[in-house]
Design a protein around this motif. Structure first.
Motif, short mmCIF file in Angstrom:
data_model
loop_
_atom_site.label_atom_id
_atom_site.label_comp_id
_atom_site.label_asym_id
_atom_site.label_seq_id
_atom_site.Cartn_x
_atom_site.Cartn_y
_atom_site.Cartn_z
N GLN A 29 6.81 17.41 -9.88
CA GLN A 29 5.39 17.73 -9.77
C GLN A 29 5.11 18.69 -8.62
OE1 GLN A 29 3.14 14.11 -9.64
NE2 GLN A 29 3.87 13.40 -11.65
N ILE A 30 5.85 18.53 -7.51
CA ILE A 30 5.70 19.47 -6.40
C ILE A 30 6.10 20.87 -6.84
CG2 ILE A 30 6.58 20.08 -4.12
CD1 ILE A 30 6.88 17.10 -3.54
N THR A 31 7.21 20.95 -7.58
CA THR A 31 7.67 22.26 -8.08
C THR A 31 6.63 22.89 -8.99
OG1 THR A 31 9.96 21.48 -7.97
CG2 THR A 31 9.53 23.43 -9.29
N GLN A 32 6.01 22.10 -9.84
CA GLN A 32 4.99 22.62 -10.74
C GLN A 32 3.77 23.13 -9.97
OE1 GLN A 32 4.05 19.58 -13.59
NE2 GLN A 32 6.14 19.49 -14.43
N ARG A 33 3.36 22.40 -8.93
CA ARG A 33 2.21 22.85 -8.13
C ARG A 33 2.51 24.16 -7.42
NH1 ARG A 33 2.22 17.18 -6.19
NH2 ARG A 33 0.76 15.99 -7.51
N ILE A 34 3.74 24.26 -6.90
CA ILE A 34 4.12 25.51 -6.21
C ILE A 34 4.16 26.66 -7.20
CG2 ILE A 34 5.99 26.67 -4.98
CD1 ILE A 34 6.69 23.98 -3.71
N SER A 35 4.67 26.40 -8.42
CA SER A 35 4.75 27.47 -9.43
C SER A 35 3.37 27.94 -9.86
CB SER A 35 5.55 26.99 -10.65
OG SER A 35 4.86 25.93 -11.31
N ARG A 36 2.37 27.05 -9.75
CA ARG A 36 1.00 27.45 -10.09
C ARG A 36 0.30 28.09 -8.90
NH1 ARG A 36 0.96 22.28 -12.89
NH2 ARG A 36 -0.13 21.33 -11.10
N ARG A 37 1.03 28.27 -7.82
CA ARG A 37 0.55 28.95 -6.62
C ARG A 37 -0.67 28.28 -6.02
NH1 ARG A 37 1.37 35.48 -7.77
NH2 ARG A 37 3.61 35.33 -8.25
N GLN A 38 -0.63 26.96 -5.96
CA GLN A 38 -1.69 26.23 -5.30
C GLN A 38 -1.57 26.42 -3.79
OE1 GLN A 38 -1.53 22.14 -6.50
NE2 GLN A 38 -2.21 22.54 -8.61
N PRO A 39 -2.66 26.29 -3.07
CA PRO A 39 -2.60 26.42 -1.60
C PRO A 39 -1.63 25.40 -1.00
CG PRO A 39 -4.87 26.47 -2.36
CD PRO A 39 -4.04 26.11 -3.55
N LEU A 40 -0.93 25.79 0.05
CA LEU A 40 0.08 24.93 0.66
C LEU A 40 -0.53 23.62 1.15
CD1 LEU A 40 2.94 24.46 1.67
CD2 LEU A 40 2.34 25.68 3.76
N ALA A 41 -1.72 23.70 1.75
CA ALA A 41 -2.37 22.49 2.26
C ALA A 41 -2.65 21.51 1.13
CB ALA A 41 -3.66 22.84 2.99
N GLN A 42 -3.04 22.02 -0.03
CA GLN A 42 -3.32 21.15 -1.17
C GLN A 42 -2.03 20.53 -1.71
OE1 GLN A 42 -5.46 23.09 -4.32
NE2 GLN A 42 -5.26 21.36 -5.72
N VAL A 43 -0.96 21.32 -1.78
CA VAL A 43 0.33 20.81 -2.26
C VAL A 43 0.84 19.70 -1.34
CG1 VAL A 43 2.75 21.38 -2.67
CG2 VAL A 43 0.96 22.95 -3.41
#
Length: 299
Positions: free
Chosen positions: A210-224
């Motif tokens: 799930q972390i990898t998916q959030r990073i791939s969607r380019r979510q803000p680092l603070a949100q991830v």
């Protein structure tokens, strides 16, 4: 003591169970070697010296003693080589053979003789996984039958023969039941631990995915990082509070980047940070680059 540890080493084994089995084989085999040697050298059965009795007994007794020594030494060598699976049956057979000399030869009359059967049964159950209890029961019952057959040639039969035989059978049954319960309990604990470890790995893999998916969607680092901290707390009930620290640009301070709960939000608002190398857990982790486990109440 170092030379003893070097001889009876368990360095060839990776898990604690095999190390304990190896230790039991070392203890029993070396003890039997010493006792058998003392018996041969210092304990005459008649007026003759022990070695004279062995000579009078013919080649069969000498062969039996030689096989006993070879078997016990072989069990020790195999255990040192990491082959506890082969050493265990050999040690059990030799132990039963040595114990059988005394138990069968005396007819197994007394309750004390029954203790010999208990020791053989317990040893077989503990050092041989899966079928050790069954093998121990077969060996002890065979020894008992041979002892009963030998009674016709043993003089001075006690008056309480039936009672002692009954008590011996009860001891075998009770010991078998207790050993079965112990081995089953140990097996269930091991299976439960393996199941828990698999579940932990699956949860960790899911969180990582799930972390990898959030990073791939380019979510803000603070949100991830915030979502990750909350997800860790939710998936691991024993963790009531989770925090994530990141090193600042200078590399001298660890800045709180994510934290759960109301206290975590207050710390985030205060821009909480800890120096690298400080006595805190975070300070030591960032300095050494290794995990640090601390219990509540430790200084």
């Amino acid at each position: 003591m170092r030379w003893i540890n070097s001889i009876f080493t368990t360095s060839a084994y990776n898990n604690l169970l095999d190390k304990q089995r190896a230790g039991m084989i070392y203890t029993v085999s070396s003890t039997l070697l010493v006792l058998l040697t003392v018996f041969i050298v210092f304990t005459p059965l008649t007026g003759r010296a022990p070695w004279e009795e062995i000579a009078m007994g013919g080649g069969l007794v000498a062969i039996f003693l030689a096989l006993g020594y070879i078997g016990m030494l072989g069990a020790i060598v195999l255990t040192r080589s990491g082959r506890v699976d082969l050493a265990a049956p050999i040690a059990v057979v030799i132990t039963a053979g040595v114990a059988g000399i005394f138990f069968i030869g005396t007819g197994g009359y007394s309750i004390t003789d029954g203790i010999v059967l208990m020791l053989v049964l317990a040893f077989a159950s503990l050092v041989i996984p899966q079928y050790g209890l069954f093998a121990g029961i077969v060996i002890t019952l065979s020894m008992l039958l041979l002892a009963l057959n030998q009674r016709s040639s043993v003089p001075q039969i006690p008056n309480n023969t039936g009672y002692d035989l009954f008590v011996t059978l009860i001891l075998i049954g009770m010991t078998s039941g207790l050993l079965y319960a112990f081995l089953r309990f140990a097996r269930l604990n091991r299976l439960e631990g393996e199941s828990g470890a698999r579940q932990d790995r699956l949860r960790l893999a899911e969180i990582t995915s799930q972390i990898t998916q959030r990073i791939s969607r380019r979510q803000p680092l603070a949100q991830v990082l915030g979502n990750t901290a909350e997800q860790i707390r939710e998936n691991y009930p024993s963790i009531y509070h989770a925090q994530i620290f990141l090193l600042d640009e200078s590399g001298r301070n660890a800045r709180l980047a994510a934290s759960t709960g109301d206290v975590g939000r207050l710390l985030m608002e205060k821009k909480h940070n800890l120096p690298v190398g400080s006595q805190s857990v975070i300070g030591q982790v960032t300095l050494k680059g290794q995990a640090v486990v601390a219990r509540a109440g430790n200084n």
